[in-house]
Structures are given as C-alpha cells and as structure tokens.
Design a protein around this motif. Structure first.
Motif, PDB file in Angstrom:
ATOM      1  N   ALA A  71     -53.446  -1.464 -37.939  1.00  0.00           N
ATOM      2  CA  ALA A  71     -52.691  -1.875 -36.775  1.00  0.00           C
ATOM      3  C   ALA A  71     -53.701  -1.487 -35.408  1.00  0.00           C
ATOM      4  CB  ALA A  71     -51.306  -0.999 -36.688  1.00  0.00           C
ATOM      5  N   GLN A  72     -54.676  -0.292 -35.498  1.00  0.00           N
ATOM      6  CA  GLN A  72     -55.103  -0.078 -34.688  1.00  0.00           C
ATOM      7  C   GLN A  72     -56.485  -1.073 -34.120  1.00  0.00           C
ATOM      8  OE1 GLN A  72     -56.230   4.128 -35.200  1.00  0.00           O
ATOM      9  NE2 GLN A  72     -53.962   4.603 -35.096  1.00  0.00           N
ATOM     10  N   GLU A 108     -58.941  -3.683 -33.013  1.00  0.00           N
ATOM     11  CA  GLU A 108     -58.824  -4.752 -32.123  1.00  0.00           C
ATOM     12  C   GLU A 108     -60.198  -5.391 -32.000  1.00  0.00           C
ATOM     13  OE1 GLU A 108     -58.483  -4.759 -27.025  1.00  0.00           O
ATOM     14  OE2 GLU A 108     -58.184  -2.881 -28.119  1.00  0.00           O
ATOM     15  N   ARG A 110     -58.387 -12.828 -30.111  1.00  0.00           N
ATOM     16  CA  ARG A 110     -57.840 -11.534 -30.291  1.00  0.00           C
ATOM     17  C   ARG A 110     -56.319 -11.641 -30.438  1.00  0.00           C
ATOM     18  NH1 ARG A 110     -59.356  -8.787 -25.062  1.00  0.00           N
ATOM     19  NH2 ARG A 110     -61.361  -8.519 -26.186  1.00  0.00           N
ATOM     20  N   GLU A 111     -55.468 -12.672 -29.380  1.00  0.00           N
ATOM     21  CA  GLU A 111     -54.246 -12.654 -29.710  1.00  0.00           C
ATOM     22  C   GLU A 111     -53.967 -13.182 -31.111  1.00  0.00           C
ATOM     23  OE1 GLU A 111     -50.463 -14.566 -27.262  1.00  0.00           O
ATOM     24  OE2 GLU A 111     -52.484 -14.717 -26.552  1.00  0.00           O
ATOM     25  N   GLN A 159     -54.198 -10.301 -33.740  1.00  0.00           N
ATOM     26  CA  GLN A 159     -53.269  -9.327 -33.640  1.00  0.00           C
ATOM     27  C   GLN A 159     -51.872  -9.552 -34.119  1.00  0.00           C
ATOM     28  OE1 GLN A 159     -53.204  -8.721 -29.127  1.00  0.00           O
ATOM     29  NE2 GLN A 159     -54.873  -6.809 -29.561  1.00  0.00           N
ATOM     30  N   ALA A 198     -46.374  -0.828 -32.701  1.00  0.00           N
ATOM     31  CA  ALA A 198     -47.179  -2.013 -31.992  1.00  0.00           C
ATOM     32  C   ALA A 198     -46.493  -2.990 -30.944  1.00  0.00           C
ATOM     33  CB  ALA A 198     -48.323  -2.807 -32.675  1.00  0.00           C
ATOM     34  N   GLU A 199     -45.455  -3.412 -31.538  1.00  0.00           N
ATOM     35  CA  GLU A 199     -44.607  -4.654 -30.969  1.00  0.00           C
ATOM     36  C   GLU A 199     -43.146  -4.249 -31.193  1.00  0.00           C
ATOM     37  OE1 GLU A 199     -45.202  -7.192 -29.035  1.00  0.00           O
ATOM     38  OE2 GLU A 199     -47.459  -6.869 -28.944  1.00  0.00           O
TER      39      GLU A 199
END
Length: 243
Positions: A134-135, A137, A151-152, A155, A188-189
């Motif tokens: 989850a971390q 990036e 990147r989006e 994620q 995260a969301e």
C-alpha cells in the motif's frame, strides 16, 4: 519488493532497475550512478517493457523544445546511459527498450496484481505483507505529465488488488489476514465503498460483527460529512445482516 516476488532457487538478477520508491539501478549487486540527464529516459523505458519509438519518446520527455532539440537531447541521454558501465538499453534504429535481462521491480508488482485480480494466485501471493504494498509509490517527487497518469493507474490497481487479496484470504479461511489486507487499502482511500465493503465482510468472516457494524457506521458518518450522500443499499444490506 522481496515480499512480492515468490521465492525461487534461481540466481538473483544481475541488472535491476527500480522505480518504486525512487529510481535506482544495480548491476551485479553494485548500485550505479545514473547521469542526471539520463534518469528520465531510463524511467520512461522501465515503464514501457515493449519499447518506445525514438521520436515519440523525445517529444514526451522534452515537450518544451522543438523536435530537433528533443531528438538531440534523447541521443545525449542515451549516450550517457550507455557509459554507466553496465549494458541496460537495446537501441534500434527507431525503437528503444531495456534489454531482456534487465529486471524492473514494477513488473513483479504488476504480475502479482494480475494474478490476484484474476483470482488465480500462486501460494506465495497470499503471503505478501499488505502494508508495504500500500505504501509503494511510483517515482515519488517526479511530476512529469507522462508519469502522473501511470502513477494514478498503479495506485488504483493496487487498491483493487488489496481488496481482491482480502477476498481470496477469506476464501482460504484466513479472515484475520483478510482484515489486515483490506484495512491498509481503506486507510489509503477511506471513501472507496468497495474497500469498505471488503473490510466489513472480512470482519464478519472473522466473527466480529460488532467491528463490522462499527466500520459501517463510521463510513456512513464520513460519507455524509465529506460527500453528503448515504452508503449504497447493497452495502447497507451487507452491514446490517446478522451472522
């Protein structure tokens, strides 16, 4: 990334490009210094395993200059990259790509997500630590237009994969691990209803109906406060069911 790659008796790769958490290159266990002018080219190639057209890549990486200057910048970046002391790039007349023996950490993560989302995981896929996933990036601190969409997408794909991982763990009779897997996705969301539903169902599978209802009530309050809407009827039905 070691927690994502299944265990193997194969020797470690001699050339590795990492783009998760930052750009780095190792060759035979030695970290290489990538020239500043070549870093964006290397990252762009790492994100496109099939290769990129030279002209298109020049325009994408140097959009603020003319075609001639962009092509010159690409040639310079490629030449510097070829001087790092470890062959990384296969350069053809019109196409550039990383060599077949260069491993990219992102590809291991993508392969893990693909297996989990397809519901066809390998045994080691269910043993990963969801927290580090989850971390992850993609190239943090980089704000190039060509990178933002990638990147989006990554994620979002990871959030879907963690929710799917939670379901697979429930089916495998591991509800506590299912709770942990989806909990990091919810952190995260928190406004994603699919993640909240997976967490509620994981609590229920663990027999913790109080935690499941508490999670639903907290999500309902947050959704009202932040968006001004109610949870879906489907989620409400799941959360108010009784074991």
């Amino acid at each position: 990334m070691h927690s994502i790659t299944p265990a193997s008796d194969a020797p470690p790769p001699s050339r590795v490009v990492r783009v998760l958490g930052g750009l780095s290159v190792t060759c035979a266990g030695v970290r290489l210094v990538v020239p500043p002018g070549s870093r964006r080219l290397l990252a762009h190639l790492a994100l496109h395993p099939a290769g990129v057209d030279r002209r298109a890549a020049a325009g994408i990486l140097w959009p603020a200059v003319g075609d001639g200057r962009a092509a010159g910048n690409l040639r310079s970046a490629l030449w510097r990259l070829q001087q790092v002391g470890c062959p990384l790039v296969e350069a053809e007349q019109t196409v550039l790509r990383l060599r077949d023996d260069v491993e990219v950490d992102l590809r291991h993560l993508e392969a893990w997500a693909t297996r989990v989302l397809a519901g066809a995981p390998e045994p080691a896929d269910l043993a990963v630590d969801p927290g580090p996933i989850a971390q992850l990036e993609l190239l943090p601190g980089w704000y190039d237009d060509w990178l933002l969409a990638a990147r989006e997408r990554l994620q979002l794909r990871l959030l879907h994969a963690l929710e799917a991982l939670s379901r697979l763990l429930r089916e495998a009779g591991r509800p506590a691990a299912a709770v942990e897997a989806v909990h990091v996705a919810v952190l995260a969301e928190p406004l994603r209803e699919s993640g909240q539903r997976a967490l509620i169902e994981a609590h229920q599978a663990a027999g913790d109906w109080v935690a499941a209802r508490r999670q639903y009530d907290a999500f309902r309050r947050m959704l009202r406060r932040e968006v001004g809407v109610e949870p879906s009827a489907e989620l409400t039905a799941v959360a108010t069911a009784h074991g």
